[in-house]
Each structure stands twice: as C-alpha cells, then as structure tokens.
Design a protein around this motif. Structure first.
Motif, PDB file in Angstrom:
ATOM      1  N   ASP A 129      13.276  -1.945  10.674  1.00  0.00           N
ATOM      2  CA  ASP A 129      13.030  -1.663   9.166  1.00  0.00           C
ATOM      3  C   ASP A 129      11.522  -1.960   9.507  1.00  0.00           C
ATOM      4  OD1 ASP A 129      15.785  -1.205   8.904  1.00  0.00           O
ATOM      5  OD2 ASP A 129      16.153  -2.979   8.141  1.00  0.00           O
ATOM      6  N   LEU A 130      11.047  -0.814   8.543  1.00  0.00           N
ATOM      7  CA  LEU A 130       9.556  -0.864   7.670  1.00  0.00           C
ATOM      8  C   LEU A 130       9.772  -1.588   6.811  1.00  0.00           C
ATOM      9  CD1 LEU A 130       8.515   3.054   8.084  1.00  0.00           C
ATOM     10  CD2 LEU A 130       7.506   0.982   9.506  1.00  0.00           C
ATOM     11  N   PRO A 131       8.105  -2.713   6.636  1.00  0.00           N
ATOM     12  CA  PRO A 131       8.791  -3.400   4.888  1.00  0.00           C
ATOM     13  C   PRO A 131       9.219  -3.419   3.874  1.00  0.00           C
ATOM     14  CG  PRO A 131       6.480  -3.802   6.327  1.00  0.00           C
ATOM     15  CD  PRO A 131       7.595  -2.599   6.986  1.00  0.00           C
ATOM     16  N   PRO A 132       9.268  -3.431   2.719  1.00  0.00           N
ATOM     17  CA  PRO A 132       9.786  -2.930   2.088  1.00  0.00           C
ATOM     18  C   PRO A 132       9.019  -2.401   1.349  1.00  0.00           C
ATOM     19  CG  PRO A 132      10.694  -4.996   1.256  1.00  0.00           C
ATOM     20  CD  PRO A 132       9.722  -5.228   3.311  1.00  0.00           C
ATOM     21  N   ASN A 133       7.550  -2.754   1.145  1.00  0.00           N
ATOM     22  CA  ASN A 133       6.808  -2.385   0.125  1.00  0.00           C
ATOM     23  C   ASN A 133       5.380  -0.979   1.137  1.00  0.00           C
ATOM     24  OD1 ASN A 133       5.058  -3.906   2.310  1.00  0.00           O
ATOM     25  ND2 ASN A 133       4.095  -4.989   0.611  1.00  0.00           N
ATOM     26  N   TRP A 134       6.161  -0.901   2.341  1.00  0.00           N
ATOM     27  CA  TRP A 134       5.446   0.335   2.537  1.00  0.00           C
ATOM     28  C   TRP A 134       4.294   1.461   2.665  1.00  0.00           C
ATOM     29  CZ3 TRP A 134       4.025   0.197   8.022  1.00  0.00           C
ATOM     30  CH2 TRP A 134       3.577   1.461   8.619  1.00  0.00           C
ATOM     31  N   PHE A 135       5.498   1.847   0.985  1.00  0.00           N
ATOM     32  CA  PHE A 135       4.473   2.971   0.531  1.00  0.00           C
ATOM     33  C   PHE A 135       4.021   2.267  -1.165  1.00  0.00           C
ATOM     34  CE2 PHE A 135       8.030   5.430   3.077  1.00  0.00           C
ATOM     35  CZ  PHE A 135       7.135   5.867   3.831  1.00  0.00           C
ATOM     36  N   THR A 136       4.269   1.125  -1.973  1.00  0.00           N
ATOM     37  CA  THR A 136       4.451   0.121  -2.415  1.00  0.00           C
ATOM     38  C   THR A 136       2.401  -0.179  -2.556  1.00  0.00           C
ATOM     39  OG1 THR A 136       5.126  -1.668  -2.659  1.00  0.00           O
ATOM     40  CG2 THR A 136       6.045   0.357  -4.019  1.00  0.00           C
ATOM     41  N   VAL A 137       2.330  -0.660  -0.788  1.00  0.00           N
ATOM     42  CA  VAL A 137       0.969  -1.244  -0.148  1.00  0.00           C
ATOM     43  C   VAL A 137       0.389  -0.237   0.927  1.00  0.00           C
ATOM     44  CG1 VAL A 137      -0.292  -3.095   0.163  1.00  0.00           C
ATOM     45  CG2 VAL A 137       2.279  -3.221  -1.442  1.00  0.00           C
ATOM     46  N   PRO A 138       0.155   0.987   0.889  1.00  0.00           N
ATOM     47  CA  PRO A 138       0.187   1.821   2.121  1.00  0.00           C
ATOM     48  C   PRO A 138      -1.218   1.077   2.618  1.00  0.00           C
ATOM     49  CG  PRO A 138      -0.425   2.849  -0.483  1.00  0.00           C
ATOM     50  CD  PRO A 138      -0.321   1.060  -0.488  1.00  0.00           C
ATOM     51  N   ARG A 139      -0.531   1.444   4.148  1.00  0.00           N
ATOM     52  CA  ARG A 139      -1.104   0.907   5.694  1.00  0.00           C
ATOM     53  C   ARG A 139      -2.180   1.826   5.655  1.00  0.00           C
ATOM     54  NH1 ARG A 139       3.184  -2.550   3.092  1.00  0.00           N
ATOM     55  NH2 ARG A 139       3.213  -3.617   4.630  1.00  0.00           N
ATOM     56  N   PHE A 140      -3.223   1.578   6.656  1.00  0.00           N
ATOM     57  CA  PHE A 140      -4.503   1.815   7.218  1.00  0.00           C
ATOM     58  C   PHE A 140      -5.315   1.820   7.945  1.00  0.00           C
ATOM     59  CE2 PHE A 140      -7.101   0.535   3.684  1.00  0.00           C
ATOM     60  CZ  PHE A 140      -8.507   0.270   3.955  1.00  0.00           C
ATOM     61  N   TYR A 141      -5.556   1.821   8.677  1.00  0.00           N
ATOM     62  CA  TYR A 141      -7.224   1.660   9.663  1.00  0.00           C
ATOM     63  C   TYR A 141      -7.965   2.454   9.750  1.00  0.00           C
ATOM     64  CZ  TYR A 141      -6.397   4.561  13.458  1.00  0.00           C
ATOM     65  OH  TYR A 141      -5.989   5.666  14.150  1.00  0.00           O
ATOM     66  N   THR A 142      -9.510   1.657   9.445  1.00  0.00           N
ATOM     67  CA  THR A 142     -10.129   2.820   9.162  1.00  0.00           C
ATOM     68  C   THR A 142     -10.888   3.130  10.859  1.00  0.00           C
ATOM     69  OG1 THR A 142     -11.367   0.498   9.739  1.00  0.00           O
ATOM     70  CG2 THR A 142     -10.992   1.154   7.421  1.00  0.00           C
ATOM     71  N   ALA A 143     -11.267   4.334  11.014  1.00  0.00           N
ATOM     72  CA  ALA A 143     -11.792   4.800  12.491  1.00  0.00           C
ATOM     73  C   ALA A 143     -13.044   5.430  12.508  1.00  0.00           C
ATOM     74  CB  ALA A 143     -10.687   6.742  12.499  1.00  0.00           C
ATOM     75  N   ASN A 144     -13.586   5.620  13.527  1.00  0.00           N
ATOM     76  CA  ASN A 144     -15.055   5.554  14.236  1.00  0.00           C
ATOM     77  C   ASN A 144     -15.388   6.804  13.765  1.00  0.00           C
ATOM     78  OD1 ASN A 144     -17.661   5.850  15.374  1.00  0.00           O
ATOM     79  ND2 ASN A 144     -16.977   4.569  17.286  1.00  0.00           N
TER      80      ASN A 144
END
Length: 328
Positions: A129-144
C-alpha cells in the motif's frame, strides 16, 4: 496556441513559432525581428502577459502563405523549452508506484520457502500500500534541466546501464512567477501542457534503491515536446487520451482522468513558502503501464518510442548505441 522551438538549418539558433493545424509554423522570431521577447521560448515566457497577448493577436491575424510562415517539412522541432529553471516530477497516480511496491514484494518473497504465503503476508501487512498521505503530502523529485532532449532527437544509451526504460508522462510549463499560490489561482500560472518522457536506467535505479539518482542523470534522460499547448486549446486538461507506442506497436492507452491529484494542487503545494519561477516544468508521473518494466518490454538500441497525447501531438525518440566519450 501551440508554441514551438525550431530551426530550419542545423546549428541555427532556436526560433520561436506557432505550430498551425496544417503543419506550417508561423515564425514569431522573424515576425518580431529585434524584439527580444520573441527571440526564444525562455524570452517569450519572461515577456509575460504582454508577449502572450501579442502572440495571440499574431495567431488570430495569420493568413496561410505569409512571409513569416515556414512550410511543413521545412523545419526541425527542438525541445520547446531549453534549460528550464527547474523540473519537478510528481506522483499523481497510484498504478505505477503500486506496481513497483508489488514487484519488490514479489522479489523479496522469492527468498521464502513459500513465496505465495510470503507475498500474502506482505499484502496483509500493508507493504503493498502507498502511504495514506500520498496525495495530501505529494511526492516529487527534481530532474536535471540540462539533460533535456527534444522531439525526433536520438537518445544515446547510457554506457553505464544495462536496462533502459521510458515513462509516459504529461507536463505543464509555468508561465508566471509566484509564491504561496492559492489552488483557485494556480491555473493562471500554467502557460501550457506538453509531453514528458522520463528515461530511466532500471538496473541502476534498483541498485540505488531510490526513484531518482544516476539512473535518471545522463544526456537525454528527459525528453520534452513536441510543443507547449496553451490551456484554451484543450477541451479538458483532465480528459486527454494518452498513448505510448514502441516501434509502431501500441503499448498502453490511458487518460489524464487517471490523475488523482491535479497540477493546480501541485502548484499550490510546491509554492508554499517557496517561489516558483516562470518556465519551471511540473511532470505528472507515469501513467498506468506507461513504461517497459510494466509491459514487460524494456528498450533496446534501435527502438523508436512514441508518446502521444490528444490535442498535443507526438513526442518521438530513437535509442542509439553509445559512442566513445571524451577522455581528454
């Protein structure tokens, strides 16, 4: 409007244009010769609302066959925006990350005397399961942003990798600078929408144990294009059909309705106590079955990968063998 960067001959400085429905391009750079706002896409974005309004007038006044029109086939499209100030890649959908959670759980389960029971135990334990806050604390990474390729550009296989993959994504380009942007105002900060291919060295990614590191840090690791389509050209940003094809064979079909959190939410979230700058790119994350590891067919040298989005166009790239690097 469909905004493009292009050149008519090799080594020519990128020009700014408007892609027409018949495939011709209205050259804004020559139409406004001497006006720095139309010298490039970055300059156009920096030109703000006045430059945008002028381009809109140009589009409305354009008549086929004019002096500033470049015929279809008489130009090469480039990445629409070279060197954006920053690129963020988000997880707006659940199918892709859930696939990886299950894949890794299956790999761990194989070491158990009873893999099926071990996988079921992992499932019951919530490891899939994804973390329950997957959309309330959105994840991102920075790209080059220095590693961007454009439509039609060959992607050189990274010499350090054994497994190379693509990822079908959509992206928005910001047209304004702002901070602490309310969600209700966030759409006003979007210049337009384009396609985004997030190439990944899967073997390196697995070794790193994280979504992004050297696995996504090589020349041509990201492709953007073929154009930036302004929102008024789209019937509904969240009802666009998206597809991927490998050597002409359909790989996946999805829809932006699959996005479970919108770009407006991401802009509002990212801008909290942080200035977002005009020209930044926000990518959606990968659509379901939008990569080779999910379909079971990774990339090989010589492959042609095409990403397509309704009302936007096709982003096509070919994978080529690496060449000897500069050792001087």
């Amino acid at each position: 409007m469909k905004l493009v960067s292009y050149q008519t001959v090799p080594a020519q400085a990128p020009r700014l244009g408007l892609l027409q429905t018949d495939g011709t391009v209205l050259c804004l750079t020559s139409l406004h010769a001497g006006d720095a706002r139309f010298a490039s896409m970055a300059a156009f974005i920096a030109g703000g609302e006045e430059a945008f309004t002028q381009a809109r007038r140009d589009a409305e006044a354009h008549r086929p066959g004019g002096a500033h029109e470049v015929p279809a086939g008489g130009y090469t499209l480039l990445t629409p925006l070279a060197r954006p100030p920053l690129m963020r890649d988000w997880g707006t959908m659940t199918a892709h990350p859930k696939f990886f959670l299950e894949m890794r759980a299956r790999q761990r389960a194989q070491a158990s005397p009873d893999p099926a029971a071990a996988l079921e135990a992992a499932r019951l334990d919530g490891q899939l399961d994804l973390p329950p806050n997957w959309f309330t604390v959105p994840r991102f990474y920075t790209a080059n942003p220095l590693n961007l390729a454009g439509p039609g550009q060959a992607i050189e296989w990274p010499a350090f990798a054994q497994k190379l993959d693509y990822e079908l994504e959509l992206a928005v380009v910001l047209g304004r600078t702002g901070k602490d942007i309310a969600r209700e105002r966030a759409r006003d900060f979007i210049l337009g929408v384009t396609l985004f291919n997030d190439f990944t060295a899967r073997d390196v990614q697995a070794a790193e144990g994280q979504p992004a590191g050297k696995s996504k840090d090589f020349d041509g690791a990201y492709a953007l294009g073929p154009c930036i389509v302004t929102l008024d050209e789209l019937p509904d940003l969240y009802r666009l059909r998206v597809t991927s094809r490998l050597n002409g064979e359909m790989q996946t079909v999805d829809n932006t309705a699959s996005m479970e959190i919108g770009f407006e939410d991401l802009i509002a979230y990212a801008s909290r106590s942080c200035t977002l700058h005009a020209g930044e790119v926000f990518a959606s994350g990968t659509f379901a079955r939008g990569c080779g590891v999910e379909t079971g067919r990774l990339l090989r040298p010589g492959d042609r990968i095409e990403l397509e989005a309704e009302h936007i166009g096709v982003l096509e790239n070919t994978i080529v063998q690496p060449v000897a690097g500069d050792t001087a």
